[in-house]
Structures are given as structure tokens and as C-alpha cells.
Design an enzyme around this catalytic site. Structure first.
Site, PDB file in Angstrom:
ATOM      1  N   SER A   1      -4.355  24.877   3.668  1.00 53.50           N
ATOM      2  CA  SER A   1      -3.122  24.178   4.069  1.00 53.50           C
ATOM      3  C   SER A   1      -2.430  24.968   5.179  1.00 53.50           C
ATOM      4  O   SER A   1      -2.787  26.137   5.434  1.00 53.50           O
ATOM      5  CB  SER A   1      -2.181  24.070   2.864  1.00 53.50           C
ATOM      6  OG  SER A   1      -1.717  25.363   2.513  1.00 53.50           O
TER       7      SER A   1
ATOM      8  N   ASP B   1      -6.180  21.006   5.204  1.00 49.04           N
ATOM      9  CA  ASP B   1      -5.490  20.120   4.269  1.00 49.04           C
ATOM     10  C   ASP B   1      -4.103  19.770   4.821  1.00 49.04           C
ATOM     11  O   ASP B   1      -3.353  20.659   5.227  1.00 49.04           O
ATOM     12  CB  ASP B   1      -5.360  20.869   2.924  1.00 49.04           C
ATOM     13  CG  ASP B   1      -4.911  19.983   1.792  1.00 49.04           C
ATOM     14  OD1 ASP B   1      -5.190  18.769   1.826  1.00 49.04           O
ATOM     15  OD2 ASP B   1      -4.298  20.514   0.835  1.00 49.04           O
TER      16      ASP B   1
END
Ligand code: G3H
Ligand code: 13P
Ligand code: ZN
Length: 309
Positions: free
Chosen positions: A50, A82
Site C-alpha cells: 500500500s 494496493d
């Protein structure tokens, strides 16, 4: 074997009625726990990073840790961004060697989501990288964005979105949510399988992604609560629902919270029982083992992804 895209993984998963685990990675122990389980169970895997993970660990460290996993294992590994929220972060990951990116324009008006996703797809595809898009908004917290309610995916939009953007997979909202508090305690967890069926009809043979798919194992919640934590209302997606989704068009199931719960439970227990210890290896080692065994359980009982290499 070098890093791979998810194209071949998804094709086989769709045909075989199983899903690939997409696990969020933030440090060495997490990467080792996941990839050791996948190597032993002969499962391909998606390691996803992320924006928060890039900020925490630094993109170079994460990239090099994943490269180490590629050297140490002989399994297909896809490195995925992500919840990319801009063209620039997707471009940076593509230029940095990722094999897959998510552009999450789900909070934008439909036409803006289409335009942004299309732009990312053009750049990614020119560089041999695949793209996940998203339609519909999950309830819960994602980085700095918090949504109180689900905006379920409208099946009427999916064909148009995929055709206009060129995405390789699509994340949809059917009632899962991010984090450890997915349903209200005492109520029956529900997912909108009717929406998934409608999406499947409109997009034959197309890989669908489920975010927010941690099951929040109660053994770890209990451990956290027993050793000084306070998460009595943590509830996840029942495993049998994820199994059903994996047998349908869902080819990628995202899991992050369960990794956090496993590590936190085990570390809290270790430190409570060994108050004089101060060697991080003493608690990070068991935390890594807990991640490994939790991932193994998912591969066998939730994803149906063992012996697929
Ligand atoms: O969906 C979000 C993932 O759980 C990543 O969480 O942004 O805190 O790294 P993070
Ligand atoms: P969980 O919070 O349910 O683990 O979801 C993770 C996720 O969707 C990452 O994109
Ligand atoms: Zn997510």
C-alpha cells in the site's frame, strides 16, 4: 523465477474455481511468513504494497525484500500496488519493477474513474504491467479515506467500465469492508452474492477482486484481549462465504488485517509471559510463524489454492 504478472494466475484460478491470496506486506517477517507457507503448499501468490507500506518501509527496502523472496522460493510471485490513488504512484511502481498495480478511482465520479483508470492502463500495458480497477466503495477505513456505508457495485456499469478502461481485473463492493470490524456483533454477516452473480453474467471469464476479506480469526482476537488489548467487537467475513466467492468469479482475495491480528496477538502474549525479554527476534520469530500458519490455513481452507504450481 522472476516476478510474474497475475494474468496466468487468474486464468487458472478462474477455470479451477479457486482464488489467489493477495497479502499486504510491510516488513521482512511478513514477507517470509507468507512466502514460506506458499512455497510449502505450492501456491502462487500476490504480495501487495500500500502507499502506507511504501511510506513505512521505504519502496527500495520493500522491493529488495520481495526480490529476496523471489530468490529464496521457486513459486510465482506477483508484486502489486494496493489502492494506488493517482497516476503518479502507479507510474512510480511500474517504473520500479512492480508487475501489477491497482488504480483505485472508486471514490471519484464514474467518468473521472474511467478516465484515470484508462490512463494508468495505457502506461501499464505499454510496460507489460497489469491493472486492477475498482467500482463501488467499501465501508471502513482505507489509508486516510473512511466510508461509513457500502456503495455496492452497480452491475449495469461493469461492462462499460472494463471496455472503456482496458482493466485486467475489477474490484467490486458486495459488503466486505476493510479492517477488523466488518459486521455488527450479534447480527448475521451478509454479502451480496446476487451482485457478484450479475457481474459474472455481464463479464464472462473476467477476474473479480474482493477487498476487505480478512476473517478476523477469533483465536487471535481472544489472545489480544487476554493480554491487555481491547477489541471485543472484531468480526470478519465468514470463511465459507470467501470460499463460495472463490468458486465463483472472484480470483483475488485481499488479506491484511488477519496478518496484523496474528502478529499482534502472538507478540502481546510473548511479551506478557516474558516480561524480562528484550530481544526483538524472540517475539518477531513467533509472529512470523503465526503469519505463516495463518496463511497456510487460508490457502487450504479459504482460497483452495494449494498444489497449483
Ligand atoms: O486496504 C488497505 C490495506 O489494509 C492497507 O492498509 O494503508 O494501513 O497499509 P494500510
Ligand atoms: P482486510 O482489512 O479485510 O484485511 O482487507 C485488506 C485489503 O483489502 C487490502 O487492500
Ligand atoms: Zn483493499
Amino acid at each position: 523465477m522472476p516476478l510474474v504478472t497475475s494474468t496466468e494466475m487468474f486464468k487458472k484460478a478462474y477455470e479451477g474455481g479457486y482464488a489467489i491470496g493477495a497479502f499486504n506486506v510491510n516488513n521482512m517477517e511478513i514477507i517470509q511468513g507468507i512466502t514460506e507457507a506458499c512455497m510449502e503448499e505450492r501456491s502462487p501468490v500476490i504480495l501487495q504494497v500500500s502507499a502506507g507500506a511504501r511510506k513505512y518501509a521505504n519502496p527500495t527496502y520493500l522491493r529488495k525484500l520481495v526480490e529476496a523472496a523471489v530468490i529464496e522460493t521457486d513459486i510465482p510471485i506477483c508484486l502489486h500496488l494496493d489502492h494506488g490513488d493517482s497516476f503518479d504512484i502507479c507510474k512510480s511502481c511500474i517504473d520500479g519493477g512492480f508487475t501489477s498495480v491497482m488504480i483505485d478511482g472508486s471514490h471519484l465520479p464514474y467518468d473521472e474513474n474511467v478516465a484515470l483508470t484508462k490512463k494508468v492502463c495505457e502506461y501499464a500495458h505499454d510496460n507489460g504491467v497489469v491493472v486492477e480497477g475498482e467500482l463501488g466503495v467499501l465501508a471502513g477505513v482505507e489509508d486516510d479515506v473512511k466510508a461509513e456505508h457500502h456503495s455496492y457495485t452497480d452491475p449495469e456499469q461493469v461492462q462499460d467500465f472494463v471496455t472503456k478502461t482496458g482493466v485486467d481485473s475489477l474490484a467490486i463492493a458486495i459488503g466486505t469492508s476493510h479492517g477488523a470490524y466488518k459486521f455488527t456483533k450479534g447480527t448475521k454477516p451478509q454479502l451480496r452474492f446476487d451482485i457478484l452473480e450479475e457481474v459474472e453474467k455481464r463479464l464472462p471469464n473476467f477476474p473479480i477482486v474482493l477487498h476487505g476479506s480478512s476473517s478476523v480469526p477469533q483465536e487471535f482476537v481472544k489472545m489480544i484481549n487476554e493480554y491487555g488489548g481491547n477489541m471485543p467487537d472484531a468480526i470478519g467475513v465468514p470463511e465459507e462465504m470467501l470460499r463460495k466467492a472463490a468458486q465463483m468469479a472472484v480470483c483475488k482475495i485481499n488479506i491484511d488485517s488477519d496478518i496484523r491480528l496474528a502478529m499482534t496477538g502472538v507478540i502481546r502474549k510473548y511479551l506478557a509471559e516474558n516480561p524480562a525479554d528484550f530481544d526483538p527476534r524472540k517475539y518477531l520469530g513467533p509472529a512470523r510463524t503465526a503469519v505463516k500458519e495463518m496463511v497456510r490455513h487460508k490457502l487450504i481452507h479459504v482460497l483452495g489454492c494449494t498444489n497449483k504450481i
